[in-house]
Motif scaffolding. Structure first.
Motif, short mmCIF file in Angstrom:
data_model
loop_
_atom_site.label_atom_id
_atom_site.label_comp_id
_atom_site.label_asym_id
_atom_site.label_seq_id
_atom_site.Cartn_x
_atom_site.Cartn_y
_atom_site.Cartn_z
N LEU A 99 0.61 -1.72 -0.62
CA LEU A 99 0.12 0.20 0.06
C LEU A 99 0.95 1.50 -0.53
O LEU A 99 0.29 2.05 -0.54
CB LEU A 99 -1.15 -0.34 1.36
N GLY A 100 2.04 1.38 0.98
CA GLY A 100 2.66 2.34 0.61
C GLY A 100 3.30 2.63 -0.80
O GLY A 100 3.58 3.97 -1.16
N ALA A 101 3.80 2.03 -1.33
CA ALA A 101 4.37 1.58 -3.21
C ALA A 101 3.43 2.29 -3.56
O ALA A 101 3.35 3.32 -4.54
CB ALA A 101 4.74 0.73 -3.21
N ILE A 102 1.94 1.49 -3.05
CA ILE A 102 1.00 2.59 -4.93
C ILE A 102 0.53 3.91 -3.84
O ILE A 102 -0.12 4.27 -4.45
CB ILE A 102 -0.53 1.36 -4.33
N SER A 103 0.19 3.75 -2.94
CA SER A 103 -0.34 5.69 -2.64
C SER A 103 0.79 6.18 -2.72
O SER A 103 0.38 7.50 -2.93
CB SER A 103 0.00 5.31 -1.23
N ALA A 104 2.45 6.12 -2.84
CA ALA A 104 3.36 6.98 -3.22
C ALA A 104 3.52 7.21 -4.40
O ALA A 104 2.91 8.59 -4.72
CB ALA A 104 4.38 6.27 -3.03
N TRP A 105 3.38 6.24 -5.64
CA TRP A 105 2.80 6.44 -6.57
C TRP A 105 1.12 7.65 -7.34
O TRP A 105 1.50 8.35 -8.20
CB TRP A 105 3.00 5.34 -7.34
N THR A 106 0.10 7.00 -6.52
CA THR A 106 -1.05 7.13 -6.51
C THR A 106 -0.85 9.15 -6.09
O THR A 106 -1.09 10.34 -6.87
CB THR A 106 -1.32 6.81 -5.99
N ASP A 107 -0.13 9.15 -4.96
CA ASP A 107 0.42 10.89 -4.15
C ASP A 107 1.22 11.48 -5.65
O ASP A 107 1.34 13.13 -5.52
CB ASP A 107 0.60 10.33 -3.41
N TYR A 108 2.32 11.15 -5.92
CA TYR A 108 2.85 11.19 -6.27
C TYR A 108 2.32 11.79 -7.97
O TYR A 108 2.28 13.34 -8.77
CB TYR A 108 4.23 11.26 -7.12
N SER A 109 1.08 11.16 -8.89
CA SER A 109 0.51 11.68 -9.62
C SER A 109 -0.88 13.02 -8.64
O SER A 109 -0.63 14.06 -10.24
CB SER A 109 -0.21 10.42 -10.47
N TYR A 110 -1.50 12.72 -8.05
CA TYR A 110 -2.67 13.43 -7.72
C TYR A 110 -1.43 13.85 -5.95
O TYR A 110 -2.69 13.24 -5.37
CB TYR A 110 -3.93 12.83 -7.67
N PRO A 111 -1.07 15.05 -6.14
CA PRO A 111 -0.41 15.22 -4.50
C PRO A 111 -1.65 15.59 -3.62
O PRO A 111 -3.00 16.16 -3.67
CB PRO A 111 0.30 16.79 -5.33
N GLY A 112 -1.42 14.75 -2.74
CA GLY A 112 -2.91 14.92 -1.77
C GLY A 112 -4.44 14.41 -1.27
O GLY A 112 -4.72 14.17 -0.55
N ILE A 113 -4.08 13.32 -2.73
CA ILE A 113 -4.93 11.82 -2.31
C ILE A 113 -5.03 11.02 -1.75
O ILE A 113 -5.85 10.42 -1.11
CB ILE A 113 -4.81 11.17 -3.82
N VAL A 114 -3.61 11.33 -1.05
CA VAL A 114 -3.97 9.48 0.36
C VAL A 114 -4.39 10.60 1.09
O VAL A 114 -5.13 9.25 1.78
CB VAL A 114 -1.81 9.65 -0.30
N ILE A 115 -3.89 11.24 1.56
CA ILE A 115 -3.71 12.08 3.01
C ILE A 115 -5.59 11.92 2.81
O ILE A 115 -6.15 11.74 4.19
CB ILE A 115 -3.55 13.14 3.78
N ASN A 116 -6.52 12.10 2.19
CA ASN A 116 -8.18 12.87 1.81
C ASN A 116 -8.30 10.69 2.32
O ASN A 116 -9.38 11.21 2.47
CB ASN A 116 -8.18 13.11 0.13
N ALA A 117 -8.05 10.18 1.27
CA ALA A 117 -8.02 8.63 1.57
C ALA A 117 -7.94 8.21 2.37
O ALA A 117 -9.07 7.63 3.05
CB ALA A 117 -7.53 7.77 0.32
N ILE A 118 -7.33 8.79 3.32
CA ILE A 118 -7.30 7.69 4.85
C ILE A 118 -8.44 8.64 5.57
O ILE A 118 -9.15 7.62 7.01
CB ILE A 118 -5.71 8.59 4.90
N LEU A 119 -8.16 9.23 5.12
CA LEU A 119 -9.24 10.79 6.05
C LEU A 119 -10.39 9.71 5.75
O LEU A 119 -11.16 9.37 7.30
CB LEU A 119 -9.31 11.63 6.10
N ILE A 120 -10.75 9.87 4.65
CA ILE A 120 -12.33 9.72 4.52
C ILE A 120 -12.79 8.01 5.05
O ILE A 120 -13.54 7.44 5.46
CB ILE A 120 -12.45 8.83 3.01
N THR A 121 -11.38 7.28 4.71
CA THR A 121 -11.11 5.72 5.14
C THR A 121 -11.71 5.47 6.81
O THR A 121 -11.88 4.99 6.68
CB THR A 121 -10.04 5.32 4.78
N VAL A 122 -10.94 6.78 7.22
CA VAL A 122 -11.42 6.51 8.75
C VAL A 122 -12.63 6.87 9.78
O VAL A 122 -13.24 6.72 10.58
CB VAL A 122 -9.84 7.55 9.46
N GLY A 123 -13.20 7.43 8.94
CA GLY A 123 -14.05 8.42 8.69
C GLY A 123 -15.50 7.67 8.67
O GLY A 123 -16.26 7.43 9.29
N THR A 124 -15.16 6.93 7.39
CA THR A 124 -16.05 5.70 7.20
C THR A 124 -15.89 4.89 7.98
O THR A 124 -17.26 3.86 8.32
CB THR A 124 -15.99 5.06 5.99
#
Length: 245
Positions: A99-124
């Motif tokens: 997940l760290g690798a996938i998240s890093a790649w994704t966040d590089y393409s879309y900065p800030g996306i991972v923290i949003n995904a984490i917050l939404i997951t925890v909130g859910t």
């Protein structure tokens, strides 16, 4: 991901022996504590590969090892439940590397996306826990069956997509960023979230029935399976939304 949550099936919590209860009985509090431990291990492993990526290192190997390793350890955990106190931590660590690798790649393409995904997951997670605790949605046999059917259908579509991928073909819409593709991702996220209700219900029911203490690790593992799936689907959904900008 399989028919409902395979780690929390009825069969997983049956056929106990008298010797299994020497350490005591399973409790909801004990399961929550062990889930927190697994979540912490997952985050540490994910941060490690994230750090390596942003140090300029190739983390592809961690992704491959994490993918294969987590699959192997999940199967071992399901078939050898007493070993869950060892295999469950290994499972989340290996998943964290992936997940760290996938998240890093994704966040590089879309900065800030991972923290949003984490917050939404925890909130859910906490939203579903509140919904379950307040009995806003009751986990009836009919409701559970509906979620099981939807989850199995999603798993089947993903399996077909993987097989078709070897021939350069993909299932229509599920990877697309149009409104149909986004709608499909929203539906899958909703089903993943509703699976949390089934997990909560099963953990509570089996704790009340007095399952052995070692099943706390196993139940925590099962809950992490759903959480990891939920995070991945939320990350996929946000990626689709960001690609439209």
């Amino acid at each position: 991901m399989a028919l409902n949550n395979p780690a929390l099936s009825e069969k997983a919590f049956s056929d106990f022996k008298e010797s299994d209860f020497r350490a005591g009985a399973m409790t909801v509090g004990g399961t929550v504590g062990k889930t927190m431990v697994l979540l912490a291990l997952l985050m540490v492993a994910a941060v490690y590969t994230w750090y390596l990526y942003y140090q300029g290192q190739d983390v592809t190997g961690f992704l491959i090892v994490g993918l294969i390793g987590s699959l192997v350890t999940s199967l071992i955990t399901i078939f050898f439940k007493k070993a869950a106190f060892i295999t469950a931590p290994l499972y989340v660590i290996l998943n964290g590397l992936m997940l760290g690798a996938i998240s890093a790649w994704t966040d590089y393409s879309y900065p800030g996306i991972v923290i949003n995904a984490i917050l939404i997951t925890v909130g859910t997670l906490f939203l579903m826990l509140a919904i379950y605790t307040l009995r806003i949605i009751k986990v009836t046999p009919g409701f559970a069956l509906g979620i099981v059917i939807c989850t199995a259908s999603i798993a089947l579509v993903y399996l077909i997509d993987i097989i078709l991928g070897f021939f350069g073909i993909s299932v229509p819409f599920i990877h697309e960023t149009g409104w149909i593709g986004i709608g499909i991702s929203l539906f899958i996220v909703a089903i993943a979230a509703l699976n949390l209700l089934l997990d909560f219900h099963f953990i509570e029911t089996e704790a009340q029935s007095g399952a052995p203490k070692y099943m706390e690790w196993y139940a925590a593992f099962g809950l992490m399976v759903t959480l990891i799936w939920l995070y991945m689907e939320i990350l996929r959904l946000l990626s689709k939304l960001n690609s439209r900008n």
